[in-house]
Design a protein around this motif. Structure first.
Motif, PDB file in Angstrom:
ATOM      1  N   PHE A   3     -19.735   6.741   8.578  1.00 26.79           N
ATOM      2  CA  PHE A   3     -19.150   5.824   9.551  1.00 26.79           C
ATOM      3  C   PHE A   3     -18.342   4.739   8.847  1.00 26.79           C
ATOM      4  CE2 PHE A   3     -19.572   1.712  11.736  1.00 26.79           C
ATOM      5  CZ  PHE A   3     -18.885   1.994  12.904  1.00 26.79           C
ATOM      6  N   ILE A   4     -18.923   4.154   7.791  1.00 31.46           N
ATOM      7  CA  ILE A   4     -18.234   3.102   7.042  1.00 31.46           C
ATOM      8  C   ILE A   4     -16.943   3.633   6.431  1.00 31.46           C
ATOM      9  CG2 ILE A   4     -18.383   1.613   5.003  1.00 31.46           C
ATOM     10  CD1 ILE A   4     -21.349   1.279   5.587  1.00 31.46           C
ATOM     11  N   ALA A   5     -17.008   4.850   5.876  1.00 30.29           N
ATOM     12  CA  ALA A   5     -15.821   5.436   5.260  1.00 30.29           C
ATOM     13  C   ALA A   5     -14.713   5.643   6.283  1.00 30.29           C
ATOM     14  CB  ALA A   5     -16.184   6.761   4.596  1.00 30.29           C
ATOM     15  N   ASN A   6     -15.058   6.158   7.457  1.00 36.82           N
ATOM     16  CA  ASN A   6     -14.047   6.413   8.490  1.00 36.82           C
ATOM     17  C   ASN A   6     -13.408   5.116   8.976  1.00 36.82           C
ATOM     18  OD1 ASN A   6     -14.389   9.188   8.447  1.00 36.82           O
ATOM     19  ND2 ASN A   6     -15.983   9.166  10.016  1.00 36.82           N
ATOM     20  N   ILE A   7     -14.230   4.091   9.193  1.00 35.09           N
ATOM     21  CA  ILE A   7     -13.702   2.802   9.634  1.00 35.09           C
ATOM     22  C   ILE A   7     -12.802   2.199   8.555  1.00 35.09           C
ATOM     23  CG2 ILE A   7     -14.312   0.420  10.186  1.00 35.09           C
ATOM     24  CD1 ILE A   7     -14.763   2.362  12.467  1.00 35.09           C
ATOM     25  N   SER A   8     -13.213   2.330   7.298  1.00 32.13           N
ATOM     26  CA  SER A   8     -12.430   1.774   6.193  1.00 32.13           C
ATOM     27  C   SER A   8     -11.061   2.429   6.099  1.00 32.13           C
ATOM     28  CB  SER A   8     -13.195   1.942   4.879  1.00 32.13           C
ATOM     29  OG  SER A   8     -14.407   1.229   4.905  1.00 32.13           O
ATOM     30  N   TYR A   9     -11.011   3.750   6.290  1.00 33.89           N
ATOM     31  CA  TYR A   9      -9.728   4.449   6.268  1.00 33.89           C
ATOM     32  C   TYR A   9      -8.815   3.933   7.376  1.00 33.89           C
ATOM     33  CZ  TYR A   9     -11.435   7.963   2.948  1.00 33.89           C
ATOM     34  OH  TYR A   9     -11.919   8.606   1.838  1.00 33.89           O
ATOM     35  N   GLU A  10      -9.386   3.722   8.561  1.00 36.08           N
ATOM     36  CA  GLU A  10      -8.590   3.254   9.689  1.00 36.08           C
ATOM     37  C   GLU A  10      -8.066   1.837   9.459  1.00 36.08           C
ATOM     38  OE1 GLU A  10      -7.595   4.991  12.283  1.00 36.08           O
ATOM     39  OE2 GLU A  10      -8.633   6.761  11.510  1.00 36.08           O
ATOM     40  N   SER A  63     -18.877   6.565  -0.963  1.00 30.55           N
ATOM     41  CA  SER A  63     -18.710   7.856  -1.635  1.00 30.55           C
ATOM     42  C   SER A  63     -19.833   8.111  -2.635  1.00 30.55           C
ATOM     43  CB  SER A  63     -17.357   7.904  -2.358  1.00 30.55           C
ATOM     44  OG  SER A  63     -16.292   7.825  -1.436  1.00 30.55           O
ATOM     45  N   ILE A  64     -20.231   7.063  -3.363  1.00 29.43           N
ATOM     46  CA  ILE A  64     -21.318   7.207  -4.333  1.00 29.43           C
ATOM     47  C   ILE A  64     -22.624   7.526  -3.619  1.00 29.43           C
ATOM     48  CG2 ILE A  64     -22.744   5.966  -6.008  1.00 29.43           C
ATOM     49  CD1 ILE A  64     -20.197   4.430  -6.817  1.00 29.43           C
ATOM     50  N   GLU A  65     -22.920   6.781  -2.551  1.00 30.12           N
ATOM     51  CA  GLU A  65     -24.167   6.991  -1.823  1.00 30.12           C
ATOM     52  C   GLU A  65     -24.226   8.373  -1.187  1.00 30.12           C
ATOM     53  OE1 GLU A  65     -24.497   3.812   0.943  1.00 30.12           O
ATOM     54  OE2 GLU A  65     -24.855   2.276  -0.585  1.00 30.12           O
ATOM     55  N   ALA A  66     -23.067   8.891  -0.762  1.00 28.67           N
ATOM     56  CA  ALA A  66     -23.026  10.208  -0.128  1.00 28.67           C
ATOM     57  C   ALA A  66     -22.930  11.341  -1.146  1.00 28.67           C
ATOM     58  CB  ALA A  66     -21.843  10.278   0.839  1.00 28.67           C
ATOM     59  N   GLY A  67     -22.748  11.002  -2.425  1.00 21.13           N
ATOM     60  CA  GLY A  67     -22.652  12.019  -3.462  1.00 21.13           C
ATOM     61  C   GLY A  67     -21.279  12.637  -3.604  1.00 21.13           C
ATOM     62  N   TYR A  68     -20.249  11.968  -3.068  1.00 21.43           N
ATOM     63  CA  TYR A  68     -18.893  12.513  -3.124  1.00 21.43           C
ATOM     64  C   TYR A  68     -18.144  12.129  -4.399  1.00 21.43           C
ATOM     65  CZ  TYR A  68     -19.378  13.437   1.899  1.00 21.43           C
ATOM     66  OH  TYR A  68     -19.792  13.880   3.118  1.00 21.43           O
ATOM     67  N   ASP A 229     -25.471  16.489  -6.107  1.00 24.66           N
ATOM     68  CA  ASP A 229     -25.073  17.700  -5.404  1.00 24.66           C
ATOM     69  C   ASP A 229     -23.584  17.672  -5.139  1.00 24.66           C
ATOM     70  OD1 ASP A 229     -27.694  18.510  -5.336  1.00 24.66           O
ATOM     71  OD2 ASP A 229     -28.080  17.591  -3.371  1.00 24.66           O
ATOM     72  N   ASP A 230     -22.922  18.825  -5.286  1.00 30.32           N
ATOM     73  CA  ASP A 230     -21.501  18.911  -4.982  1.00 30.32           C
ATOM     74  C   ASP A 230     -21.296  18.871  -3.480  1.00 30.32           C
ATOM     75  OD1 ASP A 230     -20.751  19.069  -7.594  1.00 30.32           O
ATOM     76  OD2 ASP A 230     -20.822  21.270  -7.652  1.00 30.32           O
ATOM     77  N   LYS A 231     -20.455  17.978  -3.034  1.00 34.02           N
ATOM     78  CA  LYS A 231     -20.130  17.865  -1.620  1.00 34.02           C
ATOM     79  C   LYS A 231     -18.636  17.674  -1.487  1.00 34.02           C
ATOM     80  CE  LYS A 231     -24.531  15.726  -0.293  1.00 34.02           C
ATOM     81  NZ  LYS A 231     -25.160  14.576   0.388  1.00 34.02           N
ATOM     82  N   GLU A 232     -18.133  18.062  -0.358  1.00 35.45           N
ATOM     83  CA  GLU A 232     -16.711  17.878  -0.110  1.00 35.45           C
ATOM     84  C   GLU A 232     -16.477  16.481   0.425  1.00 35.45           C
ATOM     85  OE1 GLU A 232     -13.084  19.761   2.578  1.00 35.45           O
ATOM     86  OE2 GLU A 232     -15.077  20.675   2.562  1.00 35.45           O
ATOM     87  N   ALA A 233     -15.619  15.739  -0.236  1.00 36.96           N
ATOM     88  CA  ALA A 233     -15.353  14.368   0.175  1.00 36.96           C
ATOM     89  C   ALA A 233     -14.600  14.350   1.491  1.00 36.96           C
ATOM     90  CB  ALA A 233     -14.532  13.652  -0.896  1.00 36.96           C
ATOM     91  N   PRO A 234     -14.830  13.312   2.324  1.00 34.56           N
ATOM     92  CA  PRO A 234     -14.084  13.198   3.574  1.00 34.56           C
ATOM     93  C   PRO A 234     -12.604  13.029   3.297  1.00 34.56           C
ATOM     94  CG  PRO A 234     -15.275  11.168   3.101  1.00 34.56           C
ATOM     95  CD  PRO A 234     -15.749  12.188   2.115  1.00 34.56           C
ATOM     96  N   ARG A 235     -11.770  13.631   4.111  1.00 41.64           N
ATOM     97  CA  ARG A 235     -10.337  13.585   3.886  1.00 41.64           C
ATOM     98  C   ARG A 235      -9.794  12.202   4.184  1.00 41.64           C
ATOM     99  NH1 ARG A 235      -6.731  17.742   7.142  1.00 41.64           N
ATOM    100  NH2 ARG A 235      -7.393  16.383   8.842  1.00 41.64           N
ATOM    101  N   ASP A 236      -8.920  11.730   3.298  1.00 43.29           N
ATOM    102  CA  ASP A 236      -8.278  10.430   3.478  1.00 43.29           C
ATOM    103  C   ASP A 236      -7.169  10.578   4.504  1.00 43.29           C
ATOM    104  OD1 ASP A 236      -7.031   8.028   3.325  1.00 43.29           O
ATOM    105  OD2 ASP A 236      -7.019   7.931   1.134  1.00 43.29           O
ATOM    106  N   VAL A 237      -7.344   9.915   5.639  1.00 49.81           N
ATOM    107  CA  VAL A 237      -6.352  10.028   6.707  1.00 49.81           C
ATOM    108  C   VAL A 237      -5.395   8.855   6.701  1.00 49.81           C
ATOM    109  CG1 VAL A 237      -7.856  11.386   8.176  1.00 49.81           C
ATOM    110  CG2 VAL A 237      -7.929   8.893   8.334  1.00 49.81           C
ATOM    111  N   ALA A 238      -5.523   7.988   5.668  1.00 51.33           N
ATOM    112  CA  ALA A 238      -4.641   6.818   5.615  1.00 51.33           C
ATOM    113  C   ALA A 238      -3.229   7.235   5.274  1.00 51.33           C
ATOM    114  CB  ALA A 238      -5.161   5.834   4.577  1.00 51.33           C
TER     115      ALA A 238
END
Length: 238
Positions: A3-10, A63-68, A229-238
């Motif tokens: 949620f924080i990541a999505n809001i930050s991108y916006e 990103s660090i907390e989510a493992g991205y 763990d390898d995870k796919e990072a959320p896409r940057d929509v900025a």
């Protein structure tokens, strides 16, 4: 964290536009501004850049907390690393009449690390040190090799962190009590700690009333980072 990541991108998208247009005004591309207009446009640019930096810190922590967030490990020249941080802070220190010192020999050698992330952590520490050191004070960047690790230290003669706050200032959004240096959003030390721990290291804080503050990053010379763990990072929509 998502949620924080999505809001930050916006938030980052309109802020970049604000910075761009404010810089156009500040550089007087479409006509000369008077002194007050220049002052206001400069304030807009500075404040917006501070917000962008805060948003980027939030994104990195999320990103660090989510493992991205993963490190790009390369051999890093220790002297070159500290010299780059010193160069970035030199003008700001000079403008505030602070004595910025670099204590690292050119023969300090190398360590295996992500240069960008180490610079980010150290510049964060340097910015805090300069912010909370008064005119005439001293801020020192130091590097030394000790038993398989490199100790990267930022010390200052500025405002100290009370003993009762030292155990918790490394937490996200934690701030000290009263009139001390842990002002702002409370992200700086938390981000530094997370980035150093990604390298398999640890952060040490030493602060005494009237004696300034020392933050020491203990980074293994060649140890692998903490496994994630390898995870796919959320896409940057900025």
């Amino acid at each position: 964290s998502e949620f924080i990541a999505n809001i930050s991108y916006e938030l980052r998208t309109p802020l970049n536009a604000i910075i761009g247009f404010a810089e156009v005004l500040e550089n007087q591309f479409f006509g000369e501004l008077n002194e007050r207009q220049l002052e206001y446009s400069h304030a807009i640019v500075q404040s917006s850049q501070q917000l962008i930096a805060l948003i980027n810190d939030i994104l990195d922590l999320a990103s660090i907390e989510a493992g991205y967030l993963h490190l790009d490990l390369q051999p890093i020249n220790i002297y070159t690393l500290l010299e780059s941080i010193y160069t970035l802070g030199r003008e700001r220190a000079h403008s505030r009449e602070i004595d910025l010192r670099l204590e690292c020999g050119e023969d300090a050698g190398e360590l295996l690390a992500d240069g960008r992330r180490l610079r980010q952590a150290l510049f964060n520490l340097l910015s805090n040190a300069l912010k909370f050191t008064k005119e005439g004070g001293v801020v020192t960047l130091t590097a030394r090799r000790v038993e398989g690790e490199v100790q990267l230290e930022v010390s200052d003669t500025g405002i100290s962190i009370p003993v009762e706050d030292q155990a918790r200032v490394f937490g996200s959004f934690e701030r000290g009590s009263g009139d001390n240096r842990q002002a702002g959003a409370g992200l700086g030390l938390s981000l530094v700690k997370s980035l150093i721990e990604l390298h398999g290291g640890q952060v040490e804080l030493d602060s005494e009333v009237g004696g300034g503050t020392r933050v020491i990053c203990h980074v293994p010379v060649a140890a692998p980072p903490v496994a994630r763990d390898d995870k796919e990072a959320p896409r940057d929509v900025a």
